[in-house]
Design an enzyme around this catalytic site. Structure first.
Site, PDB file in Angstrom:
ATOM      1  N   GLY A   2       0.826  -1.199   0.000  1.00  0.00           N
ATOM      2  CA  GLY A   2       0.000   0.000   0.000  1.00  0.00           C
ATOM      3  C   GLY A   2       0.857   1.244   0.000  1.00  0.00           C
ATOM      4  N   CYS A   3       0.258   2.384   0.316  1.00  0.00           N
ATOM      5  CA  CYS A   3       1.007   3.634   0.410  1.00  0.00           C
ATOM      6  C   CYS A   3       2.076   3.493   1.486  1.00  0.00           C
ATOM      7  CB  CYS A   3       0.061   4.783   0.755  1.00  0.00           C
ATOM      8  SG  CYS A   3       0.900   6.367   0.968  1.00  0.00           S
ATOM      9  N   PHE A   4       3.282   3.927   1.185  1.00  0.00           N
ATOM     10  CA  PHE A   4       4.405   3.671   2.088  1.00  0.00           C
ATOM     11  C   PHE A   4       4.498   4.612   3.286  1.00  0.00           C
ATOM     12  CE2 PHE A   4       7.153   5.626  -1.609  1.00  0.00           C
ATOM     13  CZ  PHE A   4       6.530   6.854  -1.452  1.00  0.00           C
TER      14      PHE A   4
END
Length: 214
Positions: A2-4
């Site tokens: 996912g978004c880091f």
């Protein structure tokens, strides 16, 4: 994963984790260095977090457990759930495969029913440190949000009566306090947009570079 942004912050809070940095990896060797835009609109690079940890405090499989709990994977490759292992270290690759296999066999799932089957294991490839505005993102945004609230309150006249009205009468170069607050807020908002547009500071992070920065 996912978004880091969130996983990088979550992992850094775990005892034994010394440093995290967010970046892009997982592309074939012939691909040019990425930028956030090419990652978003491409199908090669993955948003990832590189972790430096003290293995006398935290073992590898526990770190994998933390990765699994912290991630919020999506459908595209950019947000895929992937563990990148150093295939020159057979023990690391074997541990990762056994970790996944064991959890799949025992049908373990997260509280939101995310299954371990979603995790892929791939060989380590070039890792590019993402643009600076992505690093420690939420830490920066919380500070910026607090400053923005103060500036918006100032521009609305909320502080005008403080100091016996001195704040309301304060001027610099003919500009009232509320006007100054509004101007600083607008400049800050413009900078955040400009930072996103002009940032080109992606660089390859080689083995040992992150440790050297500690």
């Amino acid at each position: 994963m996912g978004c880091f942004w969130e996983p990088a912050e979550s992992l850094l809070k775990h005892p034994g984790v010394l440093a995290t940095t967010v970046g892009y990896t997982g592309a074939p060797p012939n691909k040019p260095p990425p930028s956030y835009d090419t990652v978003c609109f491409g199908n090669d690079y993955v948003e990832a977090v590189r972790v430096v940890y003290d293995d006398t405090i935290l073992d590898y499989t526990t770190l994998l457990d933390e990765f699994f709990d912290a991630q919020k994977p999506g459908l595209s490759r950019q947000y895929a759930s992937i563990v990148f292992v150093d295939d020159t270290k057979s023990s690391e690759q074997q541990q990762a495969m056994e970790w996944k296999s064991t959890n799949v066999k025992t049908k373990v799932k997260r509280s939101d029913n995310l299954p371990y089957e979603i995790v892929e294991i791939e060989p380590l490839s070039k890792f590019y440190r993402a643009e600076e505005y992505h690093q420690r993102y939420w830490e920066k945004q919380r500070l910026r949000a607090a400053i923005a609230v103060v500036l918006l309150a100032g521009s609305s006249g909320a502080f005008d009566d403080l100091g016996g009205g001195a704040i309301g009468q304060f001027e610099v170069g003919g500009f009232a306090f509320d006007t100054i607050c509004n101007g600083v807020f607008l400049v800050g908002a413009a900078w955040m947009i400009l930072e996103r547009l002009i940032a080109r500071d992606v660089r390859e992070l080689r083995s040992g570079d992150l440790i050297a920065e500690l």
